[in-house]
Design a protein around this motif. Structure first.
Motif, short mmCIF file in Angstrom:
data_model
loop_
_atom_site.label_atom_id
_atom_site.label_comp_id
_atom_site.label_asym_id
_atom_site.label_seq_id
_atom_site.Cartn_x
_atom_site.Cartn_y
_atom_site.Cartn_z
N SER A 81 0.78 -1.13 0.09
CA SER A 81 0.02 -0.18 0.11
C SER A 81 0.78 1.16 -0.14
CB SER A 81 -0.79 -0.13 1.19
OG SER A 81 -1.77 -1.13 1.42
N VAL A 82 2.04 1.24 0.55
CA VAL A 82 3.06 2.42 0.53
C VAL A 82 3.14 3.18 -0.65
CG1 VAL A 82 5.31 3.15 1.27
CG2 VAL A 82 3.99 1.29 2.54
N GLN A 83 4.03 2.41 -1.75
CA GLN A 83 4.23 3.17 -2.92
C GLN A 83 3.08 3.70 -3.71
OE1 GLN A 83 7.22 1.61 -5.24
NE2 GLN A 83 6.56 2.78 -7.30
N PRO A 84 1.75 3.04 -3.78
CA PRO A 84 0.72 3.70 -4.38
C PRO A 84 0.09 5.06 -3.71
CG PRO A 84 0.34 1.56 -4.43
CD PRO A 84 1.41 2.06 -3.68
N ALA A 85 0.22 4.99 -2.26
CA ALA A 85 -0.16 6.10 -1.47
C ALA A 85 0.75 7.43 -1.82
CB ALA A 85 -0.35 5.78 -0.04
N LEU A 86 2.29 7.02 -1.52
CA LEU A 86 3.10 7.99 -1.94
C LEU A 86 3.27 8.40 -3.24
CD1 LEU A 86 6.06 6.52 0.06
CD2 LEU A 86 4.71 8.26 0.75
N GLU A 87 2.59 7.83 -4.24
CA GLU A 87 2.66 8.24 -5.62
C GLU A 87 1.45 9.28 -5.81
OE1 GLU A 87 2.17 4.85 -8.03
OE2 GLU A 87 4.40 4.40 -8.26
N VAL A 88 0.54 9.17 -4.94
CA VAL A 88 -0.81 9.95 -4.97
C VAL A 88 -0.44 11.17 -4.56
CG1 VAL A 88 -2.93 10.65 -3.91
CG2 VAL A 88 -2.59 8.27 -4.91
N VAL A 89 0.45 11.01 -3.13
CA VAL A 89 0.91 12.35 -2.67
C VAL A 89 1.95 13.14 -3.29
CG1 VAL A 89 2.35 13.15 -0.56
CG2 VAL A 89 0.56 11.24 -0.25
N LYS A 90 2.74 12.39 -4.14
CA LYS A 90 3.64 13.24 -4.97
C LYS A 90 2.76 13.84 -5.98
CE LYS A 90 7.91 12.66 -7.63
NZ LYS A 90 7.35 13.12 -8.84
N GLN A 91 2.25 12.93 -6.70
CA GLN A 91 1.73 13.85 -7.86
C GLN A 91 0.64 14.98 -7.44
OE1 GLN A 91 0.74 10.88 -10.76
NE2 GLN A 91 0.41 12.51 -12.51
N ILE A 92 -0.22 14.80 -6.75
CA ILE A 92 -1.10 15.72 -6.38
C ILE A 92 -0.71 16.79 -5.60
CG2 ILE A 92 -3.53 16.23 -5.56
CD1 ILE A 92 -4.11 13.45 -6.33
N TRP A 93 0.19 16.71 -4.40
CA TRP A 93 0.65 17.81 -3.68
C TRP A 93 2.13 18.14 -4.13
CZ3 TRP A 93 4.44 16.53 0.96
CH2 TRP A 93 4.65 17.65 1.47
N LEU A 94 3.22 17.39 -3.84
CA LEU A 94 4.40 17.59 -4.17
C LEU A 94 4.60 18.20 -5.83
CD1 LEU A 94 6.56 14.94 -2.81
CD2 LEU A 94 6.30 17.45 -1.99
N ASP A 95 4.00 17.73 -6.86
CA ASP A 95 4.54 18.03 -8.19
C ASP A 95 3.48 19.10 -8.33
OD1 ASP A 95 5.86 15.78 -8.20
OD2 ASP A 95 4.44 14.77 -9.66
N TYR A 97 2.76 21.75 -6.37
CA TYR A 97 3.62 22.94 -5.67
C TYR A 97 4.74 23.04 -6.32
CZ TYR A 97 0.66 24.09 -1.24
OH TYR A 97 -0.26 24.19 -0.61
N THR A 98 5.34 22.24 -6.87
CA THR A 98 6.64 22.47 -7.49
C THR A 98 6.32 23.21 -8.80
OG1 THR A 98 7.60 20.37 -6.63
CG2 THR A 98 8.65 21.17 -8.59
N THR A 99 5.25 22.67 -9.72
CA THR A 99 4.97 23.37 -10.98
C THR A 99 4.70 24.96 -10.62
OG1 THR A 99 4.16 21.36 -11.69
CG2 THR A 99 3.48 23.41 -13.03
N VAL A 100 3.89 25.03 -9.61
CA VAL A 100 3.33 26.64 -9.47
C VAL A 100 4.47 27.42 -8.52
CG1 VAL A 100 1.38 27.88 -8.78
CG2 VAL A 100 0.85 25.78 -9.78
N GLY A 101 4.75 26.85 -7.54
CA GLY A 101 5.55 27.54 -6.80
C GLY A 101 7.21 27.50 -6.97
N GLY A 102 7.61 26.54 -7.74
CA GLY A 102 9.18 26.47 -8.21
C GLY A 102 9.74 25.37 -7.54
N TYR A 103 10.71 25.01 -8.33
CA TYR A 103 11.46 23.46 -7.91
C TYR A 103 11.87 23.26 -6.36
CZ TYR A 103 14.42 19.57 -7.79
OH TYR A 103 15.24 18.52 -7.51
N ASP A 104 12.28 24.53 -5.83
CA ASP A 104 12.55 24.63 -4.29
C ASP A 104 11.73 24.62 -3.55
OD1 ASP A 104 15.41 23.89 -5.09
OD2 ASP A 104 15.99 25.95 -5.55
N PHE A 105 10.50 25.12 -3.69
CA PHE A 105 9.52 25.77 -2.85
C PHE A 105 9.21 24.59 -1.70
CE2 PHE A 105 5.16 26.39 -0.84
CZ PHE A 105 5.39 27.54 -0.83
#
Length: 286
Positions: A81-95, A97-105
């Motif tokens: 269950s771990v990687q699917p959950a972390l993929e969701v978090v990465k794509q919707i949250w991390l990616d 914010y990175t796209t709109v706020g900048g790579y280092d945000f």
């Protein structure tokens, strides 16, 4: 003479003990502590590549009783269950914010650890705790084993948790105007928010019942609900409010959230909302 005899006896006994201790040290030799590092799995390497290296965020899925409330019935997530959950978090949250706020945000303003828990964190009042932000350094996510990546409502509820908790972290770095926010809905906050009817809360200007807990949660709920809703979905929430005063209050809160993101972080809040919606659709359709 008697005193001297006792003194010699004590010296003799001490000598035996010293000799025994030295002999025991010789037998022990090297330290008995195990300093060997556990072998990294493919999942560990994936976490390092997608979280630790680019964002300096560690995702903790192995059980550590020091990171959870031991008075609750909690358990670690299933490994699958771990990687699917972390993929969701990465794509919707991390990616997003990175796209709109900048790579280092997110790299600069982020929890340094995400703790994953498999089961439900139930409260005595019948509610569930979906996530916890701990001093801006750790976010704990519950119900990882129940995430269904093909169910948009389920994905939205899950990602709402980290969006909400991350707003708290942003507020800890740069506080919003609490005094101005307090003036919008004075007297309408309540510790028994879980007993309220959602429509009544919205007619008072709150986006959710939980927003009525206090002004800190109100801000985080307003921001995270908009971030996990499409433009049309949030418009439907506003249109469902039958009290024009309540609708105006919620719109005032929305405007304050938008301005906060712009002033504090130079982020276009609506662009962030649209990016999160796009990435949510990609997750659910994959």
């Amino acid at each position: 003479m008697k005193i001297l005899k006792q003194y010699r006896t004590l010296l003799f006994v001490a000598g035996i003990l010293t000799f025994a201790a030295c002999a025991n040290d010789d037998q022990l030799g090297e330290s008995q502590l195990d300093y060997t590092q556990p072998e990294k799995t493919a999942l560990d390497n994936w976490i390092a590549t997608n979280y630790l290296n680019p964002y300096n965020i560690n995702a903790q899925y192995r059980w550590n009783q020091n990171t959870v409330d031991n008075s609750r019935f909690l358990f670690p997530p299933m490994v699958e269950s771990v990687q699917p959950a972390l993929e969701v978090v990465k794509q919707i949250w991390l990616d997003s914010y990175t796209t709109v706020g900048g790579y280092d945000f997110v790299k600069k303003i982020a929890p340094r650890e995400i703790v994953l828990v498999g089961g439900v964190n139930s409260n005595s009042n019948g509610t569930r705790t979906l996530g916890i932000a701990d001093s801006g350094q750790r976010i704990t996510l519950f119900e990882v084993d129940y995430l269904d990546t093909n169910n948009r409502a389920n994905v939205t509820e899950f990602i709402h948790t980290i969006q909400h908790e991350y707003v708290h972290i942003l507020n800890q770095n740069k506080p919003f105007d609490e005094q101005a926010w307090q003036k919008i809905s004075p007297g309408d906050y309540t510790g028994t928010w879980h007993l309220e009817v959602l429509q009544n809360s919205r007619n008072l200007g709150f986006v959710t019942n939980y927003a009525r807990n206090n002004i800190i949660e109100d801000f985080a709920e307003t921001a995270s609900t908009i971030l996990t809703s499409s433009k049309a979905e949030y418009a439907a929430i506003l249109n469902s409010i039958t009290n024009p005063i309540g609708k105006a209050k919620l719109q005032q809160k929305e405007a304050m959230v938008v301005q906060y993101y712009k002033d504090a972080f130079n982020i276009d809040f609506y662009a962030l909302r649209d990016e999160a919606e796009k990435n949510t659709t990609i997750v659910v359709n994959n």
